[in-house]
Design a protein around this motif. Structure first.
Motif, mmCIF file in Angstrom:
data_model
loop_
_atom_site.group_PDB
_atom_site.id
_atom_site.type_symbol
_atom_site.label_atom_id
_atom_site.label_comp_id
_atom_site.label_asym_id
_atom_site.label_seq_id
_atom_site.Cartn_x
_atom_site.Cartn_y
_atom_site.Cartn_z
ATOM 1 N N TYR A 184 0.865 -1.185 0.000
ATOM 2 C CA TYR A 184 0.000 0.000 0.000
ATOM 3 C C TYR A 184 0.900 1.233 0.000
ATOM 4 O O TYR A 184 1.210 1.801 1.044
ATOM 5 C CB TYR A 184 -0.915 -0.033 1.216
ATOM 6 N N ASN A 185 1.317 1.611 -1.195
ATOM 7 C CA ASN A 185 2.379 2.612 -1.334
ATOM 8 C C ASN A 185 1.895 3.964 -1.828
ATOM 9 O O ASN A 185 2.680 4.748 -2.360
ATOM 10 C CB ASN A 185 3.478 2.084 -2.260
ATOM 11 N N VAL A 186 0.602 4.263 -1.685
ATOM 12 C CA VAL A 186 0.091 5.614 -1.883
ATOM 13 C C VAL A 186 -0.206 6.184 -0.502
ATOM 14 O O VAL A 186 -1.019 5.632 0.244
ATOM 15 C CB VAL A 186 -1.168 5.631 -2.767
ATOM 16 N N VAL A 187 0.466 7.273 -0.142
ATOM 17 C CA VAL A 187 0.426 7.818 1.212
ATOM 18 C C VAL A 187 -0.095 9.246 1.168
ATOM 19 O O VAL A 187 0.450 10.092 0.461
ATOM 20 C CB VAL A 187 1.831 7.797 1.862
ATOM 21 N N SER A 188 -1.154 9.486 1.902
ATOM 22 C CA SER A 188 -1.727 10.823 1.989
ATOM 23 C C SER A 188 -1.413 11.424 3.352
ATOM 24 O O SER A 188 -1.441 10.726 4.367
ATOM 25 C CB SER A 188 -3.243 10.763 1.769
ATOM 26 N N ILE A 189 -1.132 12.725 3.372
ATOM 27 C CA ILE A 189 -0.749 13.392 4.620
ATOM 28 C C ILE A 189 -1.550 14.679 4.801
ATOM 29 O O ILE A 189 -1.874 15.370 3.836
ATOM 30 C CB ILE A 189 0.770 13.711 4.639
ATOM 31 N N SER A 232 -2.994 3.444 0.961
ATOM 32 C CA SER A 232 -3.739 2.503 0.125
ATOM 33 C C SER A 232 -2.848 2.155 -1.057
ATOM 34 O O SER A 232 -1.740 2.688 -1.200
ATOM 35 C CB SER A 232 -5.062 3.103 -0.351
ATOM 36 N N ASP A 233 -3.355 1.270 -1.938
ATOM 37 C CA ASP A 233 -2.650 1.088 -3.203
ATOM 38 C C ASP A 233 -3.233 2.054 -4.227
ATOM 39 O O ASP A 233 -4.125 2.852 -3.918
ATOM 40 C CB ASP A 233 -2.723 -0.367 -3.669
ATOM 41 N N ARG A 235 -5.228 1.652 -6.584
ATOM 42 C CA ARG A 235 -6.641 1.430 -6.870
ATOM 43 C C ARG A 235 -7.530 1.833 -5.710
ATOM 44 O O ARG A 235 -8.756 1.705 -5.790
ATOM 45 C CB ARG A 235 -6.873 -0.051 -7.194
ATOM 46 N N GLY A 236 -6.944 2.321 -4.631
ATOM 47 C CA GLY A 236 -7.724 2.706 -3.463
ATOM 48 C C GLY A 236 -7.974 1.580 -2.493
ATOM 49 O O GLY A 236 -8.679 1.764 -1.491
ATOM 50 N N ASN A 237 -7.410 0.396 -2.747
ATOM 51 C CA ASN A 237 -7.596 -0.737 -1.839
ATOM 52 C C ASN A 237 -6.785 -0.535 -0.573
ATOM 53 O O ASN A 237 -5.620 -0.123 -0.623
ATOM 54 C CB ASN A 237 -7.168 -2.037 -2.524
ATOM 55 N N LYS A 238 -7.386 -0.858 0.550
ATOM 56 C CA LYS A 238 -6.742 -0.728 1.841
ATOM 57 C C LYS A 238 -6.646 -2.091 2.528
ATOM 58 O O LYS A 238 -7.399 -3.002 2.193
ATOM 59 C CB LYS A 238 -7.532 0.248 2.738
ATOM 60 N N PRO A 239 -5.736 -2.247 3.465
ATOM 61 C CA PRO A 239 -5.625 -3.537 4.173
ATOM 62 C C PRO A 239 -6.884 -3.853 4.960
ATOM 63 O O PRO A 239 -7.556 -2.958 5.482
ATOM 64 C CB PRO A 239 -4.417 -3.336 5.088
ATOM 65 N N GLU A 240 -7.204 -5.130 5.045
ATOM 66 C CA GLU A 240 -8.394 -5.585 5.756
ATOM 67 C C GLU A 240 -8.098 -5.959 7.206
ATOM 68 O O GLU A 240 -9.020 -6.247 7.969
ATOM 69 C CB GLU A 240 -8.985 -6.815 5.042
ATOM 70 N N THR A 241 -6.832 -5.947 7.581
ATOM 71 C CA THR A 241 -6.438 -6.469 8.891
ATOM 72 C C THR A 241 -6.582 -5.469 10.025
ATOM 73 O O THR A 241 -6.538 -5.856 11.189
ATOM 74 C CB THR A 241 -4.988 -6.947 8.840
ATOM 75 N N GLY A 242 -6.730 -4.196 9.733
ATOM 76 C CA GLY A 242 -6.811 -3.207 10.799
ATOM 77 C C GLY A 242 -6.757 -1.813 10.227
ATOM 78 O O GLY A 242 -6.830 -1.606 9.005
#
Length: 432
Positions: A184-189, A232-233, A235-242
């Protein structure tokens, strides 16, 4: 970031640095003393509403939906409407949207899973079901220039979880970021601070130079209160684990910082607990070290911000552990060292708004609203969840907006066929 007094010997602090009230200066768009975060603006709105109520004025209850139990499932309702729209077409669904209350009452039992299914979350995790959202403008009023290629699809509720980070869980949360950032290498700040308090005086080489010197003066003088980061990646996908959105709460001693009484009161009303910030806040030095070791500073990471001038300014200031560069060219060089790939949504949005306004003038149509992240999200169709008024929520909203733009299936009429033309540009600093 070191103490707020660390650069006092380097920066003039007399009357020639802070202009007199009767002096007029051109304010950089979105960068001048009027700049306040969504948290401060929400607190200002609440303060204004309280004053109107005291005067007997009628004030709309912005939390009125909370009193209706049926509307607590509005998130799931919107997801169901989107699915029905895909199955039956917009005409039939528009009839349902005309009677939302009846639909909610009839489907209340069927939607009992809703956000309540996300229960038992770990301590320190907040989720947006605390308040019901505003669905934004009514159907048919969304501007067409950002919704081409399909409407916005709400992500699962667990992707709206936010982890509050203090000194006692700082290392554990960065350990989690290190595990996720490769995928998940798209980082918003987004950065929360007390607002711009200084304006430089003198002659400047250009408008952009003045913009930079304004930002530089305030970043050198101030410390951040909070930093929000969401990942996220593409495509906007985020991890499901937390949680994949974090709100870092920094050490902030109001007795030592340069802050106006008004800004302090507004931040308190927006929910900032300054006593906890003083006792449990994250130090800027530790934060910078962990960012450098986390994998966030990499050629493979794309950074996103809406107010990149200040967001990147505070981040670069902490990573450098030094005063800001004297000129914007050196600052841009440092930004590229730490963030080789980045996008400023403020620049993208203002360019789209300018193009749209030119079309409106040609066609004799009214001007659009002021370009903000919230307005940009409205155009896409993202509901206005209360979470988005927080620092972490702003980073999440910027991420949702950016990844949606990346997924557009047809060329954007104002932005052009490829967002790459806006890559590595900072509004007010590098755009001429």
């Amino acid at each position: 970031m070191q103490s707020v007094n660390r650069q006092l010997h380097e920066m003039p602090m007399g009357d020639h640095f802070f202009p007199q009230q009767n002096q007029q200066h051109q304010q950089p768009p979105g960068i001048g003393p009027q700049l306040f975060s969504p948290q401060l603006m929400q607190a200002r709105l609440q303060q204004h509403q309280q004053q109107q109520q005291q005067q007997g004025a009628l004030v709309q209850d912005v939390h009125g939906m909370d009193k209706n139990p049926g509307l607590q499932n509005v998130y799931l309702l919107k997801q169901k409407l989107e699915a029905a729209n895909a199955a039956f077409g917009p005409q039939q669904i528009s009839q349902l949207q005309a009677q939302p209350q009846q639909l909610l009452n009839n489907g209340q039992n069927a939607m009992s899973s809703g956000l309540g299914a996300v229960s038992g979350v770990p301590p320190g995790v907040n989720i947006m079901q605390q308040n019901a959202p505003s669905l934004g403008p009514p159907p048919g009023t969304l501007a067409p220039h950002l919704v081409l290629g399909g409407s916005f699809a709400l992500p699962p509720p667990n992707q709206f979880m936010v982890r509050d980070v203090w000194s006692n869980n700082l290392y554990a949360e960065f350990a989690q970021i290190r595990k996720l950032v490769d995928q998940y290498n798209v980082v918003s700040i987004s950065t929360e601070f007390v607002g711009t308090i200084a304006r430089p005086m003198g002659n400047f080489r250009s408008k952009n130079d003045y913009h930079y010197q304004t930002m530089r003066s305030n970043v050198d003088l101030l410390n951040p209160v909070q930093v929000g980061i969401s990942i996220s990646d593409a495509r906007g996908n985020k991890p499901e684990t937390g949680p994949s959105t974090w709100q870092f709460n920094f050490h902030f001693d109001v007795t030592q910082e340069m802050v106006s009484a008004e800004s302090l009161e507004l931040l308190k009303k927006s929910g900032v607990n300054f006593e906890r910030h003083q006792n449990l806040g994250v130090t800027a030095f530790e934060f910078a070290q962990l960012v450098m070791d986390s994998g966030l500073v990499s050629d493979d990471v794309t950074w996103v911000s809406y107010h990149a001038a200040y967001d990147f300014g505070f981040l670069v200031n902490m990573l450098m552990n030094n005063a800001m560069p004297n000129n914007k060219e050196d600052y841009v060089w440092w930004v590229h060292q730490f963030m080789p790939s980045f996008y400023d949504l403020n620049l993208i949005n203002k360019f789209a708004q300018q193009q749209q306004q030119q079309q409106n003038q040609t066609q004799g149509q009214p001007q659009q609203q002021q370009p903000t992240l919230e307005a940009m999200a409205d155009d896409i169709g993202i509901p206005r969840f209360p979470l988005f008024s927080s620092t972490a929520g702003q980073s999440l909203l910027a991420l949702l907006t950016f990844t949606h733009l990346l997924k557009l299936r047809v060329p954007h009429p104002q932005l052009g066929p490829d967002l790459a033309r806006y890559k590595n540009m900072i509004y007010g600093i590098t755009n001429e």
